[in-house]
Enzyme design. Structure first.
Site, PDB file in Angstrom:
ATOM      1  N   HIS A 295       0.132 -11.965   0.798  1.00 30.49           N
ATOM      2  CA  HIS A 295      -0.731 -10.969   0.155  1.00 30.49           C
ATOM      3  C   HIS A 295      -1.069 -11.316  -1.306  1.00 30.49           C
ATOM      4  O   HIS A 295      -0.180 -11.414  -2.140  1.00 30.49           O
ATOM      5  CB  HIS A 295      -0.004  -9.618   0.198  1.00 30.49           C
ATOM      6  CG  HIS A 295      -0.866  -8.431  -0.071  1.00 30.49           C
ATOM      7  ND1 HIS A 295      -0.392  -7.141   0.011  1.00 30.49           N
ATOM      8  CD2 HIS A 295      -2.171  -8.315  -0.393  1.00 30.49           C
ATOM      9  CE1 HIS A 295      -1.362  -6.293  -0.264  1.00 30.49           C
ATOM     10  NE2 HIS A 295      -2.457  -6.987  -0.533  1.00 30.49           N
TER      11      HIS A 295
ATOM     12  N   TYR B 139       0.835  -1.209   0.000  1.00 27.03           N
ATOM     13  CA  TYR B 139       0.000   0.000   0.000  1.00 27.03           C
ATOM     14  C   TYR B 139       0.866   1.255   0.000  1.00 27.03           C
ATOM     15  O   TYR B 139       1.514   1.574   0.991  1.00 27.03           O
ATOM     16  CB  TYR B 139      -0.951   0.013   1.201  1.00 27.03           C
ATOM     17  CG  TYR B 139      -1.866  -1.192   1.274  1.00 27.03           C
ATOM     18  CD1 TYR B 139      -2.286  -1.838   0.119  1.00 27.03           C
ATOM     19  CD2 TYR B 139      -2.310  -1.688   2.496  1.00 27.03           C
ATOM     20  CE1 TYR B 139      -3.106  -2.949   0.171  1.00 27.03           C
ATOM     21  CE2 TYR B 139      -3.140  -2.794   2.559  1.00 27.03           C
ATOM     22  CZ  TYR B 139      -3.523  -3.422   1.385  1.00 27.03           C
ATOM     23  OH  TYR B 139      -4.343  -4.519   1.444  1.00 27.03           O
TER      24      TYR B 139
HETATM   25  P1  NAD Z   1     -13.469  -0.134   1.225  1.00 26.64           P
HETATM   26  O1  NAD Z   1     -14.591  -0.900   0.644  1.00 26.64           O
HETATM   27  O2  NAD Z   1     -13.297  -0.103   2.684  1.00 26.64           O
HETATM   28  O3  NAD Z   1     -13.549   1.361   0.622  1.00 26.64           O
HETATM   29  C1  NAD Z   1     -12.597   2.314   0.954  1.00 26.64           C
HETATM   30  C2  NAD Z   1     -13.014   3.662   0.377  1.00 26.64           C
HETATM   31  O4  NAD Z   1     -14.221   4.074   1.013  1.00 26.64           O
HETATM   32  C3  NAD Z   1     -11.987   4.760   0.667  1.00 26.64           C
HETATM   33  O5  NAD Z   1     -11.926   5.631  -0.441  1.00 26.64           O
HETATM   34  C4  NAD Z   1     -12.570   5.486   1.865  1.00 26.64           C
HETATM   35  O6  NAD Z   1     -12.143   6.831   1.913  1.00 26.64           O
HETATM   36  C5  NAD Z   1     -14.037   5.372   1.595  1.00 26.64           C
HETATM   37  N1  NAD Z   1     -14.895   5.454   2.805  1.00 26.64           N
HETATM   38  C6  NAD Z   1     -14.803   4.735   3.943  1.00 26.64           C
HETATM   39  N2  NAD Z   1     -15.769   5.108   4.813  1.00 26.64           N
HETATM   40  C7  NAD Z   1     -16.502   6.065   4.202  1.00 26.64           C
HETATM   41  C8  NAD Z   1     -17.634   6.826   4.583  1.00 26.64           C
HETATM   42  N3  NAD Z   1     -18.215   6.697   5.763  1.00 26.64           N
HETATM   43  N4  NAD Z   1     -18.127   7.736   3.694  1.00 26.64           N
HETATM   44  C9  NAD Z   1     -17.548   7.903   2.470  1.00 26.64           C
HETATM   45  N5  NAD Z   1     -16.475   7.202   2.048  1.00 26.64           N
HETATM   46  C10 NAD Z   1     -15.944   6.286   2.910  1.00 26.64           C
HETATM   47  O7  NAD Z   1     -12.152  -0.698   0.509  1.00 26.64           O
HETATM   48  P2  NAD Z   1     -10.671  -0.990   0.979  1.00 26.64           P
HETATM   49  O8  NAD Z   1     -10.058   0.185   1.671  1.00 26.64           O
HETATM   50  O9  NAD Z   1      -9.989  -1.547  -0.215  1.00 26.64           O
HETATM   51  O10 NAD Z   1     -10.805  -2.204   1.993  1.00 26.64           O
HETATM   52  C11 NAD Z   1     -10.594  -2.070   3.369  1.00 26.64           C
HETATM   53  C12 NAD Z   1      -9.221  -2.543   3.804  1.00 26.64           C
HETATM   54  O11 NAD Z   1      -9.112  -3.951   3.663  1.00 26.64           O
HETATM   55  C13 NAD Z   1      -8.048  -1.988   2.982  1.00 26.64           C
HETATM   56  O12 NAD Z   1      -7.734  -0.659   3.375  1.00 26.64           O
HETATM   57  C14 NAD Z   1      -6.984  -3.004   3.297  1.00 26.64           C
HETATM   58  O13 NAD Z   1      -6.432  -2.743   4.569  1.00 26.64           O
HETATM   59  C15 NAD Z   1      -7.789  -4.306   3.333  1.00 26.64           C
HETATM   60  N6  NAD Z   1      -7.770  -5.016   2.021  1.00 26.64           N
HETATM   61  C16 NAD Z   1      -6.916  -6.069   1.869  1.00 26.64           C
HETATM   62  C17 NAD Z   1      -6.830  -6.719   0.639  1.00 26.64           C
HETATM   63  C18 NAD Z   1      -5.873  -7.874   0.470  1.00 26.64           C
HETATM   64  O14 NAD Z   1      -5.253  -8.301   1.425  1.00 26.64           O
HETATM   65  N7  NAD Z   1      -5.708  -8.422  -0.715  1.00 26.64           N
HETATM   66  C19 NAD Z   1      -7.611  -6.308  -0.432  1.00 26.64           C
HETATM   67  C20 NAD Z   1      -8.498  -5.255  -0.239  1.00 26.64           C
HETATM   68  C21 NAD Z   1      -8.576  -4.625   1.003  1.00 26.64           C
END
Ligand code: NAD
Length: 307
Positions: free
Chosen positions: A119, A56
């Site tokens: 990952h 990230y």
């Molecule tokens: P998410 O579905 O959580 O969406 C994140 C987006 O939504 C960001 O732009 C954030 O600013 C916005 N957001 C969050 N709360 C909000 C609100 N209340 N109002 C408006 N916008 C809002 O997607 P994500 O961040 O990809 O997934 C969460 C976490 O999971 C990641 O940050 C990461 O740590 C993890 N993740 C891991 C993998 C992997 O291991 N392969 C893949 C995807 C995600």
């Protein structure tokens, strides 16, 4: 905040977890000071699970999270990953994993992890994960560098392995629930802890909408837009509805949302203690039905889930 036990690890995690990828500017430039305040606010409001990865922001998110957690490390359950270092750079060799955990520990300003995940494992062969990555990570666990180990990725069949923790993303939210067809029964039968990431489908279920790089099919993005509009008409924040839907999963221990801003942390924590609007949820699920369960390919051809 409600807390749940993560599989057989014994870790007791908040049902809303903190996703660290936006701290690495993965969703556009994030203000580092606001990110630090968001991390502090999350801890103050009871979030105890924090997820990040060297990938990230190509180490930026770990560096920022490490700085934000200074003096607060003991208050959180901290997870990072190994094996993915750039869009097309993967290395799950023993030597790289060993170097990777030491580099992550330095950036995160700690001497142990709670959870260490391989990952996006669908980008390499199952053999590399089973014969090299997992044994190396188990050795690091025995050496005390991490308390638990696991794997993450988009393709669900690849994640059916007897590790401590599995992280799945974009497979269980308002738009898609095939996690329960392909993975939940296996992890439940084997006591593997299950983490569900991306309850907002990586931004599709927010008013701002997805980033240009979002790989979902166009119809899924359009359906997301229609959900936002319907929720706006009903005076409900779509992100609240989406989070509440995800929290109701009977086996997932923590749902990870990316939250680079204090206001998002506040909104999402508040959503966790409000009842879902059942009538609106039924309408939204009807609207989605024709386009439900549409994912996208990632990784090696042989690792794709059958569609
Ligand atoms: P998410 O579905 O959580 O969406 C994140 C987006 O939504 C960001 O732009 C954030 O600013 C916005 N957001 C969050 N709360 C909000 C609100 N209340 N109002 C408006 N916008 C809002 O997607 P994500 O961040 O990809 O997934 C969460 C976490 O999971 C990641 O940050 C990461 O740590 C993890 N993740 C891991 C993998 C992997 O291991 N392969 C893949 C995807 C995600």
């Amino acid at each position: 905040m409600e807390y749940r036990t993560l599989g057989r690890t014994g870790l007791v995690v908040s049902k809303l977890g903190y996703g660290g990828s936006p701290l690495g500017n993965e969703f556009g430039d994030a203000d580092p000071l606001e990110g630090e305040r968001a991390v502090h606010c999350a801890i103050d409001l009871g979030i105890n699970y924090f997820d990040v990865a060297p990938y990230y922001g190509r180490t930026l998110a770990e560096t920022r999270l490490g700085a934000a957690l200074a003096g607060r490390r003991d208050k959180v359950i901290l997870a990072t990953k190994c094996g993915r270092y750039d869009v097309n750079e993967f290395d799950f060799s023993a030597a790289r994993i060993r170097a990777s955990i030491d580099e992550s520990l330095r950036r995160l300003r700690t001497d142990y992890l709670d959870v260490f995940l391989a990952h996006d494992i669908e980008f390499v062969t199952g053999k590399e994960i089973v014969e090299e990555a997992i044994p190396t990570m188990r050795a690091l666990q025995r050496e005390g560098k991490t308390r638990f180990i696991g794997i993450s990725g988009l393709q669900l069949n690849m994640l059916r392995r007897k590790v401590d923790v599995v992280l799945s993303y974009c497979r269980y939210n308002l738009l898609i629930t095939d996690l329960d067809d392909l993975l939940t029964p296996f992890v439940k039968d084997n006591g593997v802890g299950l983490i569900n990431a991306s309850p907002l489908h990586m931004g599709i279920l927010t008013a701002t909408g997805p980033s240009p790089w979002h790989p979902a099919p166009t119809q899924v993005k359009e359906t997301g837009r229609a959900i936002i509009e319907l929720c706006e008409k009903r005076g409900v924040r779509a992100s609240d509805l989406a989070l509440q839907f995800a929290f109701a999963h009977p086996y997932v221990s923590t749902t990870l949302a990316g939250m680079p801003a204090v206001e998002q942390v506040r909104q999402n924590v508040a959503a966790a203690s409000k009842p879902v609007d059942e009538a609106l949820l039924a309408e939204v699920l009807d609207l989605i039905a024709p386009y439900k369960n549409r994912s996208w390919p990632t990784g090696l051809p042989e690792n794709q889930d059958a569609s």
